[in-house]
Design an enzyme around this catalytic site. Sequence first.
Site, PDB file in Angstrom:
ATOM      1  N   HIS A   8      71.068  34.742  78.631  1.00  0.00           N
ATOM      2  CA  HIS A   8      70.993  35.779  77.569  1.00  0.00           C
ATOM      3  C   HIS A   8      72.133  36.609  77.244  1.00  0.00           C
ATOM      4  O   HIS A   8      72.292  37.035  76.375  1.00  0.00           O
ATOM      5  CB  HIS A   8      69.854  36.726  78.202  1.00  0.00           C
ATOM      6  N   THR A  38      64.939  46.908  77.799  1.00  0.00           N
ATOM      7  CA  THR A  38      64.948  46.164  76.510  1.00  0.00           C
ATOM      8  C   THR A  38      64.704  44.728  76.447  1.00  0.00           C
ATOM      9  O   THR A  38      64.621  43.909  75.434  1.00  0.00           O
ATOM     10  CB  THR A  38      66.235  46.476  75.710  1.00  0.00           C
ATOM     11  N   THR A  39      64.771  44.200  77.820  1.00  0.00           N
ATOM     12  CA  THR A  39      64.417  42.952  77.931  1.00  0.00           C
ATOM     13  C   THR A  39      63.098  42.659  78.973  1.00  0.00           C
ATOM     14  O   THR A  39      62.844  43.834  79.568  1.00  0.00           O
ATOM     15  CB  THR A  39      65.459  42.131  78.536  1.00  0.00           C
ATOM     16  N   HIS A  92      75.267  43.491  74.538  1.00  0.00           N
ATOM     17  CA  HIS A  92      74.126  42.965  73.446  1.00  0.00           C
ATOM     18  C   HIS A  92      75.341  42.836  72.205  1.00  0.00           C
ATOM     19  O   HIS A  92      76.107  43.711  71.871  1.00  0.00           O
ATOM     20  CB  HIS A  92      73.172  43.829  73.397  1.00  0.00           C
ATOM     21  N   HIS A 137      76.125  44.760  81.278  1.00  0.00           N
ATOM     22  CA  HIS A 137      76.037  43.479  80.359  1.00  0.00           C
ATOM     23  C   HIS A 137      76.198  44.193  78.947  1.00  0.00           C
ATOM     24  O   HIS A 137      76.294  45.065  78.439  1.00  0.00           O
ATOM     25  CB  HIS A 137      74.926  42.991  80.456  1.00  0.00           C
ATOM     26  N   HIS A 145      75.720  48.216  78.119  1.00  0.00           N
ATOM     27  CA  HIS A 145      74.751  48.658  78.809  1.00  0.00           C
ATOM     28  C   HIS A 145      75.304  48.939  80.396  1.00  0.00           C
ATOM     29  O   HIS A 145      75.606  47.826  80.728  1.00  0.00           O
ATOM     30  CB  HIS A 145      73.281  47.985  78.969  1.00  0.00           C
TER      31      HIS A 145
END
Length: 308
Positions: A85, A220-221, A113, A111, A138
């Site tokens: 992801h 958020t996941t 995005h 990580h 994040h």
Amino acid sequence: MRALVLLLSLFLLGGQAQHVSDWTYSEGALDEAHWPQHYPACGGQRQSPINLQRTKVRYNPSLKGLNMTGYETQAGEFPMVNNGHTVQISLPSTMRMTVADGTVYIAQQMHFHWGGASSEISGSEHTVDGIRHVIEIHIVHYNSKYKSYDIAQDAPDGLAVLAAFVEVKNYPENTYYSNFISHLANIKYPGQRTTLTGLDVQDMLPRNLQHYYTYHGSLTTPPCTENVHWFVLADFVKLSRTQVWKLENSLLDHRNKTIHNDYRRTQPLNHRVVESNFPNQEYTLGSEFQFYLHKIEEILDYLRRALN
């Protein structure tokens, strides 16, 4: 025969479990629209990300700045993985963040995005006045009152995420990101791992670490647990266009496709209050003045980097 049936059953169950866990943002039976069917919290009332509408943010002068320890240069080896992801870096427990109410959070991982699909280049999760930024960083922490992240992730006050936006223009290379970006080639496929030798997270964040927006939300996941205290920095990280392109186009997902647009859409605020520890200068100084002030700051920052 019974042993064969048992093995077949275990195989089928394993396949089902793998399918359920293989969520996506936009494809298949477990795309973002269907997350709540398998992860009920994803349909909750305190979900993240959100749109940060600055005219409705409440300025709270009593909110102190964040106190970060261990974010500067650290020696050692830091695992980095393509999880299908995004790219994720494991962080040492010596990295800690103390927030305004005195709670101490321990860093777990960081990580990213991003966007990158077709003409859409912006991929931040939070938006500011409806504007999506290029990348969002994040840094996930857990409450130090709990013995581990595994325990804290299920606790109502278990997690905190420090978020930062990335801005891209005609900036020179941000050398603080060079080592990280060069290692992306080693983790092209899901499950591949590499190791960063030495890490300075502080230099990978914006210069101003004191001004932030804060609210209570969720991961958020999936599983979208609603136990996250969010701290979204107001300042930006600056990367070159080449660096952003490499981050957006280096990794493949479980479907052997380039990982693009790995962000969740913004969620309803649902009467939550977003606070900041700084006044909204855009509206106190006037939008036109603020626009030109921002442009001057960009030019000065570019000249400083060019002279170094």
